[in-house]
Design an enzyme around this catalytic site. Structure first.
Site, short mmCIF file in Angstrom:
data_model
loop_
_atom_site.label_atom_id
_atom_site.label_comp_id
_atom_site.label_asym_id
_atom_site.label_seq_id
_atom_site.Cartn_x
_atom_site.Cartn_y
_atom_site.Cartn_z
N ASN A 1 5.12 -3.31 5.10
CA ASN A 1 5.35 -2.02 4.44
C ASN A 1 6.85 -1.73 4.51
OD1 ASN A 1 5.48 0.60 3.59
ND2 ASN A 1 4.30 1.48 5.28
N LYS B 1 8.50 0.59 3.18
CA LYS B 1 8.83 2.03 3.17
C LYS B 1 9.98 2.30 2.18
CE LYS B 1 6.89 2.36 7.75
NZ LYS B 1 6.83 3.02 9.04
N HIS C 1 -1.07 6.52 4.76
CA HIS C 1 -0.10 6.22 5.82
C HIS C 1 0.26 7.52 6.55
CE1 HIS C 1 3.50 5.01 7.93
NE2 HIS C 1 3.06 3.76 7.80
N GLU D 1 2.95 8.66 7.51
CA GLU D 1 4.12 9.36 6.95
C GLU D 1 3.72 10.18 5.73
OE1 GLU D 1 6.58 5.86 6.79
OE2 GLU D 1 6.53 5.83 8.99
N GLU E 1 -3.00 2.62 12.80
CA GLU E 1 -1.60 2.77 13.17
C GLU E 1 -1.43 4.02 14.04
OE1 GLU E 1 1.10 0.58 10.12
OE2 GLU E 1 0.83 2.64 9.44
N GLY F 1 7.60 2.81 14.55
CA GLY F 1 9.06 2.90 14.54
C GLY F 1 9.65 3.32 15.87
N SER G 1 5.15 -0.93 15.56
CA SER G 1 6.11 -1.72 16.36
C SER G 1 5.64 -3.14 16.64
CB SER G 1 6.47 -0.99 17.65
OG SER G 1 7.10 0.24 17.37
P1 13P Z 1 6.92 -0.15 12.43
O1 13P Z 1 6.44 -1.58 12.42
O2 13P Z 1 8.34 0.00 12.01
O3 13P Z 1 6.58 0.53 13.72
O4 13P Z 1 6.06 0.60 11.28
C1 13P Z 1 4.69 0.45 11.23
C2 13P Z 1 4.21 1.06 9.97
O5 13P Z 1 4.28 2.25 9.78
C3 13P Z 1 3.67 0.16 8.93
O6 13P Z 1 3.04 0.87 7.95
#
Ligand code: 13P
Length: 250
Positions: free
Chosen positions: A9, A11, A95, A97, A167, A173, A213
């Site tokens: 992803n 983003k 997601h 976010e 997740e 992150g 992560s």
């Molecule tokens: P990270 O791998 O940067 O923690 O992000 C995970 C994520 O949100 C994938 O959709």
């Protein structure tokens, strides 16, 4: 169909030149890893390019979001049909976010899921608890509710087009990963919750990815767990070497 999947992803990262560069590196360095399906999810503006660039490979392209309506006065939005018209047949929905920053509710997410499936798209449906919810030991309850409201309206026939991504928000992150045991515990719970509603055969057939992560150094021990069918990778998917190391961790 239950598959091993590693999805990147991206983003809101990578302009067109950076996208071309990263795709080029992926194509150069990638040696087909039998049994692992690889997906990348660039931003909307780069989806068409990514699809064309990866056309001759078996790497799939996914969108990171879509609107639940089929067309009309929804300024700034993108529909399922727009995505399928450029070849994109997979979409990430729910997601954390999108849920937290863009206030997408379970109800809206259920509509997005339906719209994607009606357009014959595959859905990667995200769920996961926030830190305070885990601290309060409400993580199972939260994930069960997200699944119930967002994805359990899906008919049995449509489930073959659904992938779940767990997740935990506190691991996204942050550099803090769920332990392999924590991931396995939640993945087993998700599979059991699906089985209670739709039966064990269907639940055993669903791919459940872990995200939060995941890095080359920890992917192997997470992917080794019985109910972990792969990963949804954020930061580490932006570097071809790291992403491919994660793919090869299987
Ligand atoms: P990270 O791998 O940067 O923690 O992000 C995970 C994520 O949100 C994938 O959709």
């Amino acid at each position: 169909m239950r598959q091993k999947i590693v999805a990147g992803n991206w983003k809101m990262n990578n302009d067109l030149a950076q996208t071309e560069d990263l795709l080029g590196q992926l194509k150069n360095q990638w040696q087909e890893n039998e049994g692992v399906r690889v997906i990348v999810a660039p931003a909307f503006t780069n989806l068409h390019h990514a699809f064309e660039s990866l056309r001759k490979t078996s790497i799939d392209v996914a969108a990171q979001n879509m609107n639940e309506n089929s067309e009309g006065a929804f300024t700034g939005e993108v529909s399922a049909r727009m995505l399928t018209s450029i070849g994109v047949k997979t979409v990430i929905i729910g997601h954390s976010e999108r849920r937290a920053i863009f206030r997408e509710t379970d109800e809206v997410l259920a509509k997005k899921v339906n719209a994607a499936l009606e357009n014959d798209m595959e859905v990667i449906f995200c769920c996961g608890e926030e830190l305070n919810e885990r601290m309060a030991e409400r993580h199972f309850e939260v994930v069960k509710s997200q699944l119930g409201k967002g994805i359990f309206q899906v008919s049995e026939a449509h489930w073959k087009k659904v992938v779940i991504a767990y997740e935990p928000v506190w691991a996204i992150g942050t550099g803090e990963t769920a332990s392999p045991e924590q991931a396995q515990e939640m993945h087993a719970f998700i599979r059991k919750t699906i089985a209670e509603k739709f039966g064990e055969t269907l639940a055993d057939d669903v791919s459940i990815l872990y995200g939060g992560s995941v890095k080359p150094g920890n992917a192997q021990e997470i992917f080794a767990k019985e109910d972990v069918d792969g990963g949804l990778i954020g930061g580490a998917s932006l570097k071809a070497e790291d992403f491919l190391a994660i793919v090869n961790a299987f």
